[in-house]
Design a protein around this motif. Structure first.
Motif, short mmCIF file in Angstrom:
data_model
loop_
_atom_site.label_atom_id
_atom_site.label_comp_id
_atom_site.label_asym_id
_atom_site.label_seq_id
_atom_site.Cartn_x
_atom_site.Cartn_y
_atom_site.Cartn_z
N ALA A 125 7.79 8.23 22.48
CA ALA A 125 7.52 7.67 23.80
C ALA A 125 8.19 6.31 24.00
O ALA A 125 8.21 5.79 25.11
N GLY A 126 8.70 5.71 22.92
CA GLY A 126 9.38 4.43 23.04
C GLY A 126 8.61 3.25 22.48
O GLY A 126 9.02 2.11 22.66
N LEU A 127 7.49 3.49 21.82
CA LEU A 127 6.74 2.41 21.19
C LEU A 127 7.25 2.25 19.76
O LEU A 127 7.13 3.17 18.94
N ASP A 128 7.84 1.09 19.46
CA ASP A 128 8.38 0.90 18.11
C ASP A 128 7.60 -0.14 17.32
O ASP A 128 7.93 -0.41 16.17
N ARG A 129 6.57 -0.72 17.90
CA ARG A 129 5.70 -1.66 17.17
C ARG A 129 4.43 -0.92 16.79
O ARG A 129 3.53 -0.78 17.61
N ILE A 130 4.37 -0.48 15.55
CA ILE A 130 3.23 0.31 15.07
C ILE A 130 2.63 -0.39 13.87
O ILE A 130 3.33 -0.75 12.93
N GLY A 131 1.32 -0.57 13.90
CA GLY A 131 0.62 -1.21 12.79
C GLY A 131 -0.49 -0.31 12.29
O GLY A 131 -1.16 0.37 13.07
N LEU A 132 -0.67 -0.28 10.98
CA LEU A 132 -1.76 0.47 10.37
C LEU A 132 -2.85 -0.51 9.98
O LEU A 132 -2.62 -1.41 9.19
N ILE A 133 -4.03 -0.35 10.55
CA ILE A 133 -5.13 -1.26 10.32
C ILE A 133 -5.86 -0.86 9.05
O ILE A 133 -6.21 0.31 8.86
N THR A 134 -6.07 -1.83 8.17
CA THR A 134 -6.79 -1.59 6.92
C THR A 134 -7.95 -2.56 6.83
O THR A 134 -8.11 -3.45 7.66
N GLN A 135 -8.72 -2.39 5.79
CA GLN A 135 -9.85 -3.27 5.55
C GLN A 135 -9.59 -4.01 4.24
O GLN A 135 -9.08 -3.42 3.29
N PRO A 136 -9.93 -5.31 4.16
CA PRO A 136 -9.73 -6.03 2.90
C PRO A 136 -10.51 -5.37 1.76
O PRO A 136 -11.59 -4.81 1.98
N ALA A 137 -9.97 -5.46 0.56
CA ALA A 137 -10.60 -4.81 -0.60
C ALA A 137 -11.99 -5.33 -0.86
O ALA A 137 -12.90 -4.57 -1.22
N ALA A 138 -12.24 -6.62 -0.69
CA ALA A 138 -13.57 -7.20 -0.94
C ALA A 138 -14.58 -6.67 0.07
O ALA A 138 -15.72 -6.37 -0.28
N ALA A 139 -14.18 -6.52 1.32
CA ALA A 139 -15.09 -6.00 2.35
C ALA A 139 -15.35 -4.52 2.16
O ALA A 139 -16.42 -4.02 2.44
N ALA A 140 -14.34 -3.79 1.68
CA ALA A 140 -14.49 -2.34 1.50
C ALA A 140 -15.44 -2.03 0.35
O ALA A 140 -16.20 -1.07 0.40
N SER A 141 -15.44 -2.83 -0.70
CA SER A 141 -16.30 -2.56 -1.84
C SER A 141 -17.69 -3.16 -1.68
O SER A 141 -18.57 -2.92 -2.48
N GLY A 142 -17.87 -3.98 -0.65
CA GLY A 142 -19.16 -4.58 -0.39
C GLY A 142 -19.40 -5.85 -1.19
O GLY A 142 -20.48 -6.41 -1.18
#
Length: 145
Positions: A125-142
């Motif tokens: 469609a013409g969108l070339d700015r794509i970001g994959l959102i992740t979670q920091p490792a410390a927040a993911a493990s609690g």
């Protein structure tokens, strides 16, 4: 014994060799100084930039947020959608603002093919700015930092 002279004895001859230790020490210190300062001098470009009275333009890019669940369900923002509807939305966003950024939030168990289809639809469609959102490792493990 004569006045003003020390007795050297009979066996000692005057030293005629140059002592190289101080010379080597000075050279090593200079070498270390050049090794440390050389990268600092090479990376600097002196510029005289023009002065401008106006403020710099701060235009934040518009962003779209797409979420992909592990069972393949797609969400645009918090509204459920389909891939065909996403493709149409991506084309409209790219036409309105070409610098629109797509932020993809995918579940860790989501199939890679689903993520690739969304990315392909956005690029098509013409969108070339794509970001994959992740979670920091410390927040993911609690764990607390």
């Amino acid at each position: 014994m004569s006045f003003g002279r020390f007795d050297r004895g009979v066996d000692e001859a005057p030293m005629s060799d140059i002592n190289m230790t101080p010379l080597i020490d000075v050279m090593l210190v200079l070498l270390v100084i050049f090794i440390i300062t050389a990268p600092l001098l090479a990376g600097h470009i002196a510029l005289d930039l023009p002065k401008v009275d106006t403020a710099a333009a701060q235009r934040a890019p518009k962003s779209l947020s797409v979420s992909i669940q592990k069972d393949g369900k797609l969400y645009l923002g918090d509204q459920p959608t389909t891939l065909a509807a996403l493709t149409a939305r991506f084309a409209a966003a790219a036409k309105a603002r070409p610098d629109t950024e797509l932020r993809i939030r995918a579940d860790t168990a989501a199939p890679y093919g689903d993520v690739a289809q969304v990315m392909g639809a956005a690029q098509g469609a013409g969108l070339d700015r794509i970001g994959l959102i992740t979670q920091p490792a410390a927040a993911a493990s609690g764990a607390m930092p």
